[in-house]
Scaffold this active site. Structure first.
Site, PDB file in Angstrom:
ATOM      1  CE  LYS A  52      -3.771  -2.456   2.300  1.00 49.79           C
ATOM      2  NZ  LYS A  52      -4.500  -2.758   3.539  1.00 49.79           N
ATOM      3  CD  GLN A  96      -3.323  -4.422   6.692  1.00 46.64           C
ATOM      4  OE1 GLN A  96      -3.536  -3.392   6.062  1.00 46.64           O
ATOM      5  NE2 GLN A  96      -3.653  -5.607   6.206  1.00 46.64           N
ATOM      6  CG  ASP A 119      -9.311  -0.047   5.247  1.00 41.11           C
ATOM      7  OD1 ASP A 119      -9.193  -0.489   4.088  1.00 41.11           O
ATOM      8  OD2 ASP A 119      -8.511  -0.278   6.169  1.00 41.11           O
TER       9      ASP A 119
HETATM   10  N1  GUN Z   1      -6.713  -6.879   6.374  1.00 42.05           N
HETATM   11  C1  GUN Z   1      -7.114  -7.608   5.319  1.00 42.05           C
HETATM   12  N2  GUN Z   1      -7.687  -6.826   4.378  1.00 42.05           N
HETATM   13  C2  GUN Z   1      -7.657  -5.574   4.851  1.00 42.05           C
HETATM   14  C3  GUN Z   1      -8.082  -4.314   4.346  1.00 42.05           C
HETATM   15  O1  GUN Z   1      -8.641  -4.182   3.267  1.00 42.05           O
HETATM   16  N3  GUN Z   1      -7.839  -3.242   5.151  1.00 42.05           N
HETATM   17  C4  GUN Z   1      -7.254  -3.354   6.349  1.00 42.05           C
HETATM   18  N4  GUN Z   1      -7.091  -2.249   7.070  1.00 42.05           N
HETATM   19  N5  GUN Z   1      -6.838  -4.493   6.855  1.00 42.05           N
HETATM   20  C5  GUN Z   1      -7.034  -5.601   6.103  1.00 42.05           C
END
Ligand code: GUN
Length: 288
Positions: A52, A96, A119
């Site tokens: 990311k 996350q 998110d």
């Molecule tokens: N863990 C697995 N997928 C995601 C996501 O799309 N966002 C976040 N913050 N954590 C994750």
């Protein structure tokens, strides 16, 4: 059979974002800024967050990675969240997941300012999504919708079977596919671990969206001829490569692809789309 190429589509979206960021910075404004909070040392989570941050750099965003120890208390983590909420230089951020067991995930996600919740996990944003109001839609379901849209896959009137009811994939995609939108307008069945006749239902599906996390669960005999297959599975399976693992989807691609009309590969399908959608949301947060 047409492969829904998430890698290429994601690259196209990133190019579009990069050119928009270029005109923003040329006009003298600062670029969008995404922050990511990660707690602990889970290998997969570190890899995702790393991608990311790298993607941010590629499109010209600023990015900040806040790496916090596994031992952090819930209150200390909440304080970090409040700091990010109040930091005018941060347009959006993500926490996350998964978080360590001693932390109440829902409590942390609820503390995120919905205006910075790129998110789309906050109940305010989830609710707006369900009501078809403008909001941040979470990256994975949004990535699936964008892929269907860009490939002009017709979903109206079709029967969509979603496998798995997680808060971040199964639940939101089952809502989105049923909305009066294009793509959307489909008739949705959500199946899960307590569903009695999963195989009968999958066999009736025009569109299968699998977010189960069981490698090669979907076999060719389970699907209808010409079905549209969206594979959200990403399971790490040990192998002899340098990395020591490979990523495997929920679908037996080799055989299922021969019977389907459209299919997403793993890797290179839904996965890369999630990052493109996170960047899209961050650009939107910046504009807001
Ligand atoms: N863990 C697995 N997928 C995601 C996501 O799309 N966002 C976040 N913050 N954590 C994750």
């Amino acid at each position: 059979m047409i492969i829904l190429d998430g890698k290429k589509t994601s690259a196209d979206i990133k190019d579009e974002i990069a050119s928009e960021v270029k005109s923003i910075t040329l006009s003298g404004d600062r670029p969008p800024h995404l922050a990511a909070l990660i707690v602990g040392n889970d290998g997969a989570s570190l890899t995702y967050v790393g991608s990311k941050v790298k993607a941010c750099e590629k499109v010209g965003f600023d990015s900040t990675l806040l790496s916090l120890p596994e031992s952090i208390s819930e209150q200390e983590l909440l304080n970090k969240v409040y700091e990010l909420n109040n930091d005018d230089k941060i347009d959006g951020y993500i926490v996350q997941l998964p978080l360590p067991k001693h932390i109440d995930t829902q409590k942390v996600l609820m503390a995120v300012d919905p205006k910075k919740d790129v998110d789309g996990f906050h109940p305010t944003n989830f609710g707006k999504m369900a009501l078809k109001l403008p909001t941040f839609i979470s990256a994975t379901p949004n990535g699936i919708m964008e892929l269907l849209k860009r490939y002009k896959v017709s979903t109206e009137g079709k029967h969509t079977v979603v496998i798995g009811r997680s808060d971040i994939v199964g639940k939101p995609i089952s809502i989105l596919m049923g909305l009066k939108t294009n793509p959307g307008n489909s008739t949705v069945t959500l199946v899960h671990s307590r569903t009695n006749n999963i195989e009968d239902l999958i066999k009736q599906a025009d569109i299968v969206i699998s977010a189960l996390g069981v490698p090669n669960f979907i076999k060719d005999y389970m699907i209808k001829d010409g079905a549209i297959i969206i594979d959200v599975g990403i399971t790490r399976v040990p192998d002899d490569s340098v990395k020591g693992y490979k990523i495997v989807g929920d679908v037996d691609f080799e055989n299922v692809s021969k019977k389907s009309s459209f299919i997403t590969p793993v890797p290179g399908g839904v996965g890369p789309m999630t990052i493109a959608m996170l960047l899209t949301n961050t650009l939107q947060a910046y504009k807001n």
